[in-house]
Design an enzyme around this catalytic site. Structure first.
Site, PDB file in Angstrom:
ATOM      1  N   HIS A  14       0.843  -1.191   0.000  1.00 13.49           N
ATOM      2  CA  HIS A  14       0.000   0.000   0.000  1.00 13.49           C
ATOM      3  C   HIS A  14       0.882   1.246   0.000  1.00 13.49           C
ATOM      4  O   HIS A  14       2.113   1.171   0.087  1.00 13.49           O
ATOM      5  CB  HIS A  14      -0.961   0.033   1.207  1.00 13.49           C
ATOM      6  CG  HIS A  14      -0.347   0.464   2.508  1.00 13.49           C
ATOM      7  ND1 HIS A  14      -1.053   1.054   3.527  1.00 13.49           N
ATOM      8  CD2 HIS A  14       0.928   0.394   2.971  1.00 13.49           C
ATOM      9  CE1 HIS A  14      -0.268   1.313   4.546  1.00 13.49           C
ATOM     10  NE2 HIS A  14       0.943   0.917   4.243  1.00 13.49           N
ATOM     11  N   GLU A 126      -0.584  -3.727  11.857  1.00 18.87           N
ATOM     12  CA  GLU A 126       0.077  -3.375  10.594  1.00 18.87           C
ATOM     13  C   GLU A 126       1.565  -3.694  10.686  1.00 18.87           C
ATOM     14  O   GLU A 126       2.177  -4.158   9.717  1.00 18.87           O
ATOM     15  CB  GLU A 126      -0.118  -1.888  10.284  1.00 18.87           C
ATOM     16  CG  GLU A 126       0.380  -1.496   8.910  1.00 18.87           C
ATOM     17  CD  GLU A 126       0.380  -0.005   8.691  1.00 18.87           C
ATOM     18  OE1 GLU A 126       0.927   0.715   9.560  1.00 18.87           O
ATOM     19  OE2 GLU A 126      -0.156   0.449   7.681  1.00 18.87           O
TER      20      GLU A 126
HETATM   21  N1  LIG Z   1      -2.835   6.377  12.242  1.00 14.77           N
HETATM   22  C1  LIG Z   1      -2.033   5.716  11.355  1.00 14.77           C
HETATM   23  N2  LIG Z   1      -0.773   6.102  11.207  1.00 14.77           N
HETATM   24  C2  LIG Z   1       0.026   5.440  10.347  1.00 14.77           C
HETATM   25  C3  LIG Z   1      -0.458   4.354   9.613  1.00 14.77           C
HETATM   26  C4  LIG Z   1      -1.826   3.977   9.776  1.00 14.77           C
HETATM   27  O1  LIG Z   1      -2.342   3.042   9.133  1.00 14.77           O
HETATM   28  N3  LIG Z   1      -2.568   4.676  10.665  1.00 14.77           N
HETATM   29  N4  LIG Z   1       0.363   3.697   8.773  1.00 14.77           N
HETATM   30  C5  LIG Z   1       1.632   4.039   8.598  1.00 14.77           C
HETATM   31  C6  LIG Z   1       2.466   3.331   7.577  1.00 14.77           C
HETATM   32  O2  LIG Z   1       1.699   2.392   6.840  1.00 14.77           O
HETATM   33  C7  LIG Z   1       3.801   2.807   7.962  1.00 14.77           C
HETATM   34  O3  LIG Z   1       4.198   1.816   7.016  1.00 14.77           O
HETATM   35  C8  LIG Z   1       4.015   2.318   9.324  1.00 14.77           C
HETATM   36  O4  LIG Z   1       5.378   1.967   9.393  1.00 14.77           O
HETATM   37  P1  LIG Z   1       6.367   2.447  10.532  1.00 14.77           P
HETATM   38  O5  LIG Z   1       5.987   3.769  11.072  1.00 14.77           O
HETATM   39  O6  LIG Z   1       7.728   2.279   9.975  1.00 14.77           O
HETATM   40  O7  LIG Z   1       6.010   1.372  11.620  1.00 14.77           O
HETATM   41  P2  LIG Z   1       6.997   0.451  12.421  1.00 14.77           P
HETATM   42  O8  LIG Z   1       6.208  -0.195  13.506  1.00 14.77           O
HETATM   43  O9  LIG Z   1       7.698  -0.491  11.500  1.00 14.77           O
HETATM   44  O10 LIG Z   1       7.980   1.525  12.971  1.00 14.77           O
HETATM   45  P3  LIG Z   1       8.977   1.516  14.219  1.00 14.77           P
HETATM   46  O11 LIG Z   1       9.541   2.883  14.217  1.00 14.77           O
HETATM   47  O12 LIG Z   1       9.954   0.429  13.958  1.00 14.77           O
HETATM   48  O13 LIG Z   1       8.130   1.234  15.457  1.00 14.77           O
HETATM   49  C9  LIG Z   1       2.211   5.169   9.314  1.00 14.77           C
HETATM   50  N5  LIG Z   1       1.314   5.833  10.189  1.00 14.77           N
HETATM   51 ZN   LIG Z   2       2.506   1.112   5.538  1.00 13.41          ZN
END
Ligand SMILES: Nc1nc2c(c(=O)[nH]1)N=C([C@H](O)[C@H](O)COP(=O)(O)OP(=O)(O)OP(=O)(O)O)CN2
Ligand SMILES: [Zn+2]
Length: 136
Positions: A14, A126
């Site tokens: 996505h 996620e």
């Molecule tokens: N409210 C939301 N915020 C975010 C969403 C969402 O669905 N709802 N999604 C994303 C992104 O899809 C993103 O890929 C998330 O990845 P990331 O921030 O890297 O998450 P991690 O858990 O892998 O990150 P760490 O920093 O390792 O915890 C962003 N925001």
């Molecule tokens: Zn994402």
């Protein structure tokens, strides 16, 4: 009242971006999640059903039935797909985990209702660190 949960996994691509916003605004709002060439997640979906135990079967709902419904109506449509491009029930929606949880609730709640139970929660991880719960 008793609660029972089925977990399923799926892999999907996505990006978080709005077609009616500029690339700059999408990047400023969603950061790396707006990468135009997509990114992916190994999602975990938890479907929790609530209701009463049938004294004849000892079941709230048959977990084999719940697995079949979740797979036919959700997993088969999202697994190894692009949530923005391939998934009919996400068309026109921003592909956030919140919107995904709401869309999955809207699909499953009536089907579970027809079986005499109630959908209690859609929970989606996620990433290992980020999850959403929707209670309708
Ligand atoms: N409210 C939301 N915020 C975010 C969403 C969402 O669905 N709802 N999604 C994303 C992104 O899809 C993103 O890929 C998330 O990845 P990331 O921030 O890297 O998450 P991690 O858990 O892998 O990150 P760490 O920093 O390792 O915890 C962003 N925001
Ligand atoms: Zn994402």
């Amino acid at each position: 009242m008793i609660y029972i949960t089925r977990r399923e996994s799926f892999n999907a691509a996505h990006k978080l971006s709005r077609a009616d916003w500029s690339d700059d605004k999408n990047m400023a709002t969603f950061g790396k999640c707006a990468n135009p060439n997509w990114h992916g997640h190994n999602y975990q979906l938890y479907v929790t059903v609530k209701g009463e135990v049938n004294p004849e079967t000892g079941f709230l709902v048959d977990l084999k039935w719940l697995k079949k419904v979740v797979n036919e109506h959700v997993i088969d449509k999202v697994d190894h797909r692009n949530l923005n491009l391939d998934v009919d029930f996400m068309k026109g929606k921003l592909a956030s985990t919140e919107n995904l949880a709401i869309a999955i609730w809207d699909i499953l709640a009536p089907l579970i209702g027809e079986a005499g139970a109630n959908l209690h929660c859609i929970k989606i991880y996620e990433t290992e660190n980020n999850y959403v719960e929707y209670f309708g």
